[in-house]
Design a protein around this motif. Sequence first.
Motif, PDB file in Angstrom:
ATOM      1  N   ILE A  19       0.851  -1.186   0.000  1.00 48.71           N
ATOM      2  CA  ILE A  19       0.000   0.000   0.000  1.00 48.71           C
ATOM      3  C   ILE A  19       0.887   1.235   0.000  1.00 48.71           C
ATOM      4  O   ILE A  19       1.850   1.329   0.763  1.00 48.71           O
ATOM      5  CB  ILE A  19      -0.916   0.025   1.246  1.00 48.71           C
ATOM      6  CG1 ILE A  19      -1.862  -1.173   1.249  1.00 48.71           C
ATOM      7  CG2 ILE A  19      -1.708   1.332   1.314  1.00 48.71           C
ATOM      8  CD1 ILE A  19      -2.939  -1.128   0.208  1.00 48.71           C
ATOM      9  N   ALA A  20       0.562   2.199  -0.843  1.00 47.19           N
ATOM     10  CA  ALA A  20       1.314   3.453  -0.886  1.00 47.19           C
ATOM     11  C   ALA A  20       0.618   4.497  -0.023  1.00 47.19           C
ATOM     12  O   ALA A  20      -0.601   4.679  -0.103  1.00 47.19           O
ATOM     13  CB  ALA A  20       1.426   3.956  -2.319  1.00 47.19           C
ATOM     14  N   VAL A  21       1.384   5.166   0.824  1.00 51.06           N
ATOM     15  CA  VAL A  21       0.878   6.302   1.597  1.00 51.06           C
ATOM     16  C   VAL A  21       1.175   7.559   0.790  1.00 51.06           C
ATOM     17  O   VAL A  21       2.319   7.784   0.375  1.00 51.06           O
ATOM     18  CB  VAL A  21       1.534   6.375   2.987  1.00 51.06           C
ATOM     19  CG1 VAL A  21       1.015   7.592   3.757  1.00 51.06           C
ATOM     20  CG2 VAL A  21       1.261   5.097   3.765  1.00 51.06           C
ATOM     21  N   LEU A  22       0.137   8.367   0.565  1.00 47.43           N
ATOM     22  CA  LEU A  22       0.217   9.491  -0.356  1.00 47.43           C
ATOM     23  C   LEU A  22      -0.046  10.823   0.341  1.00 47.43           C
ATOM     24  O   LEU A  22      -0.931  10.917   1.191  1.00 47.43           O
ATOM     25  CB  LEU A  22      -0.813   9.323  -1.485  1.00 47.43           C
ATOM     26  CG  LEU A  22      -0.854   7.962  -2.187  1.00 47.43           C
ATOM     27  CD1 LEU A  22      -2.070   7.900  -3.117  1.00 47.43           C
ATOM     28  CD2 LEU A  22       0.427   7.724  -2.969  1.00 47.43           C
ATOM     29  N   HIS A  23       0.705  11.843  -0.027  1.00 42.81           N
ATOM     30  CA  HIS A  23       0.455  13.214   0.407  1.00 42.81           C
ATOM     31  C   HIS A  23       0.132  14.037  -0.822  1.00 42.81           C
ATOM     32  O   HIS A  23       0.849  13.978  -1.827  1.00 42.81           O
ATOM     33  CB  HIS A  23       1.677  13.808   1.108  1.00 42.81           C
ATOM     34  CG  HIS A  23       1.865  13.319   2.507  1.00 42.81           C
ATOM     35  ND1 HIS A  23       2.799  13.857   3.365  1.00 42.81           N
ATOM     36  CD2 HIS A  23       1.229  12.349   3.202  1.00 42.81           C
ATOM     37  CE1 HIS A  23       2.739  13.226   4.531  1.00 42.81           C
ATOM     38  NE2 HIS A  23       1.805  12.306   4.453  1.00 42.81           N
ATOM     39  N   GLY A  24      -0.948  14.826  -0.752  1.00 40.05           N
ATOM     40  CA  GLY A  24      -1.306  15.692  -1.866  1.00 40.05           C
ATOM     41  C   GLY A  24      -0.204  16.687  -2.163  1.00 40.05           C
ATOM     42  O   GLY A  24       0.435  17.214  -1.249  1.00 40.05           O
ATOM     43  N   ASP A  25       0.015  16.956  -3.442  1.00 33.21           N
ATOM     44  CA  ASP A  25       1.074  17.895  -3.824  1.00 33.21           C
ATOM     45  C   ASP A  25       0.645  19.339  -3.624  1.00 33.21           C
ATOM     46  O   ASP A  25       1.464  20.188  -3.275  1.00 33.21           O
ATOM     47  CB  ASP A  25       1.459  17.670  -5.290  1.00 33.21           C
ATOM     48  CG  ASP A  25       2.677  18.487  -5.696  1.00 33.21           C
ATOM     49  OD1 ASP A  25       3.702  18.401  -4.992  1.00 33.21           O
ATOM     50  OD2 ASP A  25       2.603  19.218  -6.699  1.00 33.21           O
ATOM     51  N   GLU A  26      -0.626  19.639  -3.850  1.00 32.57           N
ATOM     52  CA  GLU A  26      -1.125  21.002  -3.684  1.00 32.57           C
ATOM     53  C   GLU A  26      -2.248  21.102  -2.667  1.00 32.57           C
ATOM     54  O   GLU A  26      -2.623  22.205  -2.266  1.00 32.57           O
ATOM     55  CB  GLU A  26      -1.612  21.563  -5.033  1.00 32.57           C
ATOM     56  CG  GLU A  26      -0.532  21.680  -6.093  1.00 32.57           C
ATOM     57  CD  GLU A  26       0.522  22.732  -5.763  1.00 32.57           C
ATOM     58  OE1 GLU A  26       0.278  23.544  -4.851  1.00 32.57           O
ATOM     59  OE2 GLU A  26       1.591  22.736  -6.408  1.00 32.57           O
ATOM     60  N   VAL A  27      -2.828  19.977  -2.248  1.00 38.94           N
ATOM     61  CA  VAL A  27      -3.897  19.992  -1.254  1.00 38.94           C
ATOM     62  C   VAL A  27      -3.438  19.235  -0.022  1.00 38.94           C
ATOM     63  O   VAL A  27      -2.630  18.308  -0.105  1.00 38.94           O
ATOM     64  CB  VAL A  27      -5.206  19.369  -1.796  1.00 38.94           C
ATOM     65  CG1 VAL A  27      -5.737  20.171  -2.959  1.00 38.94           C
ATOM     66  CG2 VAL A  27      -5.008  17.920  -2.209  1.00 38.94           C
TER      67      VAL A  27
END
Length: 291
Positions: free
Chosen positions: A34-42
Amino acid sequence: MQFQIGDMVVRKSYQRDILFRIISIEQSAKGEPIAVLHGDEVRLIADAHLADLEIVREAERLERKQEEESKMKESLEMLRHDYKLLREKHEYRATNQYNNEQQYFHMPGRVLHLDGDSTYLKKCLTLYEKIGVPVYGIHCHEKKMASVIEELLDEYRPDLLVITGHDAYSKHKGNINNINAYRHSKDFIETVQKARKKIPHLDQLVIFAGACQSHFESLIKAGANFASSPSRVNIHALDPVYIVAKLSFTPFMDRINVWEVLRNTLTREKGLGGIETRGLLRIGMPYKTTN
């Protein structure tokens, strides 16, 4: 397809709506990556199966960036226009309707900005500097903010406090009113409560708190003047800066209509809200130049 930490990706199941960067790759309870993701602009944190991800090519990333910069430029121009009008109004008062030629100086509200994302913090600090807001920026994980806030308030003595980072509402964890269904809203709430216990007056310390999809009502109840997100939508990474800048450059004799603050932001009333608050700009005189 091989994915690596730092890759810029979109989620196919969400129609490629948001650009994310991969922060980590972990194992699910079933042993799946599973990839944990952070928004680039949000200010959104999410996770996704690798099969749902698609790497974004550089050309598309640049196109998305140009669209975001266009929105930011429009908001910044609105903010500068408001500041120009406020400055002219303030000069008229301070000079006794332009009859006094004495020069004076401005003291805008000072900001302490706590951010759970170091990349967003750098973007915010760049914008603060461009606008001219005095700020101290601290990178701090959302879960640690409550434990350090009192010490930081003593050290920096800000007029405005920003408590932000990443958040998200998960339907499978509970309904929209269940605070346990939010990733970091509880941490933001606890931090606001500790800050407000130390400085109770709403105009002595102005607080913005929250991130994407945060529990707006609880943050306001905890003591924030402004918070996200009334409609549980995503907010832009720089939205806290636009709110703070409006407060910092509004004279302390003036009260700010909430809409006057929100209209300069990128998300507006669906993502942000608040209560009537006094401005924080003070002026002094005489202005002395140093040789």
